[in-house]
Design a protein around this motif. Structure first.
Motif, short mmCIF file in Angstrom:
data_model
loop_
_atom_site.label_atom_id
_atom_site.label_comp_id
_atom_site.label_asym_id
_atom_site.label_seq_id
_atom_site.Cartn_x
_atom_site.Cartn_y
_atom_site.Cartn_z
N VAL A 103 6.19 33.60 19.38
CA VAL A 103 5.83 33.30 20.90
C VAL A 103 5.17 34.02 21.58
N ALA A 104 5.22 35.50 21.32
CA ALA A 104 4.51 36.56 22.00
C ALA A 104 3.02 36.36 21.67
N SER A 105 2.69 35.97 20.38
CA SER A 105 1.21 35.86 19.91
C SER A 105 0.74 34.73 20.58
N LYS A 106 1.41 33.56 20.78
CA LYS A 106 0.91 32.49 21.42
C LYS A 106 0.51 32.72 22.91
N ALA A 107 1.34 33.68 23.47
CA ALA A 107 0.98 34.16 24.89
C ALA A 107 -0.15 34.98 24.96
N GLY A 108 -0.89 35.37 23.85
CA GLY A 108 -1.92 36.22 23.83
C GLY A 108 -1.68 37.67 23.52
N ALA A 109 -0.34 37.96 23.04
CA ALA A 109 0.07 39.33 23.04
C ALA A 109 -0.48 39.55 21.32
N LYS A 110 -1.27 40.91 21.38
CA LYS A 110 -1.63 41.46 19.90
C LYS A 110 -0.42 41.82 18.93
N ILE A 111 -0.20 41.20 17.90
CA ILE A 111 1.09 41.33 17.12
C ILE A 111 0.95 42.20 15.84
N CYS A 112 1.82 43.10 15.77
CA CYS A 112 1.74 44.02 14.25
C CYS A 112 3.46 43.79 13.76
N SER A 113 3.56 42.95 12.80
CA SER A 113 4.93 42.38 12.34
C SER A 113 4.95 43.24 10.89
N ILE A 114 5.64 44.19 10.74
CA ILE A 114 5.70 45.03 9.58
C ILE A 114 7.10 44.72 8.69
N PHE A 115 6.86 44.31 7.67
CA PHE A 115 8.26 44.14 6.56
C PHE A 115 9.19 43.24 7.21
N PRO A 116 8.97 42.08 8.31
CA PRO A 116 10.09 41.30 8.77
C PRO A 116 10.96 40.79 7.63
N TRP A 123 2.50 34.07 7.54
CA TRP A 123 1.67 33.12 8.51
C TRP A 123 0.69 33.51 9.22
N LYS A 124 -0.06 32.68 10.06
CA LYS A 124 -1.00 33.30 10.69
C LYS A 124 -0.40 33.88 12.21
N VAL A 125 -0.76 34.92 12.53
CA VAL A 125 -0.50 35.37 13.97
C VAL A 125 -1.66 35.86 14.44
N ASN A 126 -1.38 36.18 15.70
CA ASN A 126 -2.32 36.83 16.46
C ASN A 126 -2.16 38.53 16.38
N GLY A 127 -2.95 38.92 15.11
CA GLY A 127 -2.57 40.25 14.73
C GLY A 127 -2.53 40.54 13.19
N PHE A 128 -1.63 41.20 12.86
CA PHE A 128 -1.18 41.73 11.66
C PHE A 128 0.28 41.44 11.41
N MET A 129 0.53 40.99 9.92
CA MET A 129 1.88 40.88 9.35
C MET A 129 1.91 41.28 7.93
N ILE A 130 2.85 41.81 7.32
CA ILE A 130 3.01 42.29 6.10
C ILE A 130 4.54 42.12 5.71
N THR A 131 4.91 41.41 4.42
CA THR A 131 6.18 41.28 4.17
C THR A 131 6.31 41.17 2.57
N GLN A 141 0.00 39.78 2.79
CA GLN A 141 -0.31 40.20 4.45
C GLN A 141 -1.05 39.22 4.72
N TYR A 142 -1.11 39.10 6.35
CA TYR A 142 -2.06 38.39 7.05
C TYR A 142 -2.74 39.29 8.06
N PRO A 143 -4.06 39.31 8.32
CA PRO A 143 -5.23 38.52 7.32
C PRO A 143 -4.98 39.26 6.29
N PRO A 144 -5.45 38.45 5.11
CA PRO A 144 -5.60 39.17 3.64
C PRO A 144 -6.41 40.22 3.56
N ASP A 145 -7.62 40.31 4.32
CA ASP A 145 -8.28 41.30 4.07
C ASP A 145 -8.33 42.35 5.09
N PHE A 146 -6.97 42.48 5.79
CA PHE A 146 -6.83 43.71 7.09
C PHE A 146 -6.48 45.10 5.88
#
Length: 508
Positions: A103-116, A123-131, A141-146
């Motif tokens: 929800v925050a990502s869709k609102a324009g926030a830069k996201i960093c989600s670590i090991f949720p 999945w795709k987020v506005n930022g970085f996600m690793i799990t 991780q997303y993006p895979p080349d981060f």
């Protein structure tokens, strides 16, 4: 969904961190002590059942479990989870795109989600996600080349518990190293990357509480004495988490809001059993198999209980766990009551855990085996009234904290994933499903996993709320997502949450 200027927010999730344990050891935890002293006094409670998958799904989505669908009761007849086969893993489609960071990502926030937790694959987020993968621990991780500057192997979660006592020390050392590396990634992401919302999750403490509780709690009947080498294993890990949380907070501007939470608390697993299936058998709801083989099956039941009892109390716990994990059919023999005739049985207790006896659980009542809906409802109500009258032996205290039909617990499209009747027993008692035993007995499997989840004591601390006051000090996990969005300045009106922000209305 209306959005105003976004505030940064740091969210730290620690699986299994117990509010009472923190309070009783606060002098050993200087950083948490400062956090507690500067946080509003909040009382958080978990969902039902207070298991990690179910609880974190509610934290992420703001929905009760009957609406998000992550409910994992098991049927001893089928030996499978009601939601999925044991060979399968969590389907992230139940929460993908619905979490607070989505929800925050869709609102324009830069996201960093670590090991949720329960968020694999990413999945795709506005930022970085690793799990990590829930079975192998392999990271995605997303993006895979981060490029975050670490080797993935440093964070891979230890999935195998110690097989022998000789591995306990090594296990603790490896687990501590993984926790340090996880936090170091969080610290680096805080320090060197741009973000609006950073969510960091760590699971390490939960497994330590499960495995080492009996070594650390003098009240546990399996406590081996004050001089045992693992006497302080749980406290040492709390001290480690306290140190790492302190380091993480040093990287954040003093004005940035911070939310620290857990999904459930921890306590000693019940030693006493209330054998619900035996009550149902005596009342004519549960039937046994008949014929020549019954005596053999009954003897097998006794042998199983004797074998498990011997294994855990003789110090063979790790070896026995390895055997049962290696041979699932053998585990089924231990966990499935072989004498029950499920074709004739009208109601029986469900199994949440296989070898672990929890104080919370459920009862399946087979609607299709009754001639009418009225008879089904009468039977269900009779069972609830019957069980609710039981008292703790030698005490006038009620045995059940509560017991009710599932419809009284939650509403939602996945409600049928719950048993017909749900309950929570007095914390000293676990749910037993053996038959032809005393109604009250001692568990034979306490030492396998001596630590147990409890729903009443997760933590919730808030810092730097910029003058915002608390309107709701008694918090459910469904309140977390709307509170996070409220802190950031993301208006959640129009989003269908079961919870609400715990902060007083902010005037923009």
């Amino acid at each position: 969904m209306e959005t105003h200027k976004l505030l940064k927010l740091l969210v730290i999730g620690i699986d299994g961190l117990d509010r009472d344990f923190v309070a009783s050891h606060i002098d050993h935890l200087p950083n948490l002590k400062t956090i507690v002293e500067n946080s509003p006094v909040l009382k958080s409670t978990s969902v039902f059942p207070p298991d990690s998958d179910t609880a974190w799904a509610s934290i992420y989505t703001g929905l009760n479990p009957a609406r998000h669908g992550v409910v994992e009761f098991a049927d001893p007849l089928e030996r499978k989870k009601i939601t999925m086969d044991e060979s399968e893993y969590f389907d992230t489609s139940l929460i993908r795109g619905k979490t607070f960071w989505d929800v925050a990502s869709k609102a324009g926030a830069k996201i960093c989600s670590i090991f949720p937790h329960i968020a694999y694959p990413v999945w795709k987020v506005n930022g970085f996600m690793i799990t990590p993968h829930p079975k192998t621990g392999k990271l995605e991780q997303y993006p895979p080349d981060f490029d975050y500057g670490f080797e993935m192997e440093q964070f891979e979660v230890l999935k195998r518990i110690p097989r022998t006592k000789f591995e306990f020390k090594q296990y603790l050392e490896k687990k501590a190293a993984v926790v340090k590396n996880e936090f170091q990634l969080g610290i680096d992401m805080l320090s060197h990357h741009d973000w609006d919302l950073l969510f960091f999750y760590s699971s390490g403490l939960d497994s330590i509480m499960h495995i080492f509780w009996n070594y650390c709690d003098p009240n546990d009947p399996a406590f081996p004495g004050e001089k045992n080498p693992f006497r302080n294993a749980i406290l040492d890990f709390h001290i480690l988490y306290d140190k790492m949380v302190g380091k993480m907070l040093e990287c954040v501007d003093s004005k940035v809001p911070i939310l620290i939470l857990s999904d459930h608390g921890h306590a000693m697993r019940p030693v006493n059993l209330f054998n619900i299936n035996e009550v149902l058998r005596r009342e004519g709801f549960l039937f046994e198999k008949i014929g020549k083989g019954v005596k053999v099956l009954s003897l097998a039941e006794k042998m199983k209980r004797m074998a498990v009892n011997f294994a855990q109390w003789s110090g063979m716990r790790p070896a026995a766990q390895t055997i049962l994990r290696t041979f699932p059919a053998l585990k089924g023999m231990y966990t499935k009551p072989s004498t029950i005739d499920f074709k004739k049985t009208l109601a029986h207790c469900t199994d949440l855990s296989g070898l672990k006896s929890y104080s919370y659980g459920g009862i399946v009542v087979y609607r299709e085996k009754f001639v009418s809906e009225r008879e089904y409802l009468n039977a269900k109500n009779y069972i609830i009234e019957l069980l609710s009258e039981y008292k703790v032996p030698n005490s006038g205290e009620r045995l059940f904290k509560w017991i009710c039909a599932r419809e009284e617990l939650y509403e939602g499209e996945y409600l049928d994933r719950y048993p017909d009747i749900v309950f929570d027993l007095n914390a000293e008692f676990g749910s037993g499903w053996q038959v032809h035993v005393d109604i009250f007995s001692k568990t034979a499997v306490h030492k396998f996993y001596p630590g147990s989840h409890r729903g009443e004591t997760p933590i919730l601390y808030l810092l730097n709320m910029n003058g915002r006051k608390i309107k709701k000090p008694n918090v459910t996990l469904m309140d977390i997502a709307p509170t996070i969005l409220d802190i950031m300045g993301i208006n959640s009106v129009g989003l269908s949450y079961d919870g609400q922000s715990i902060l007083e209305l902010k005037v923009f």
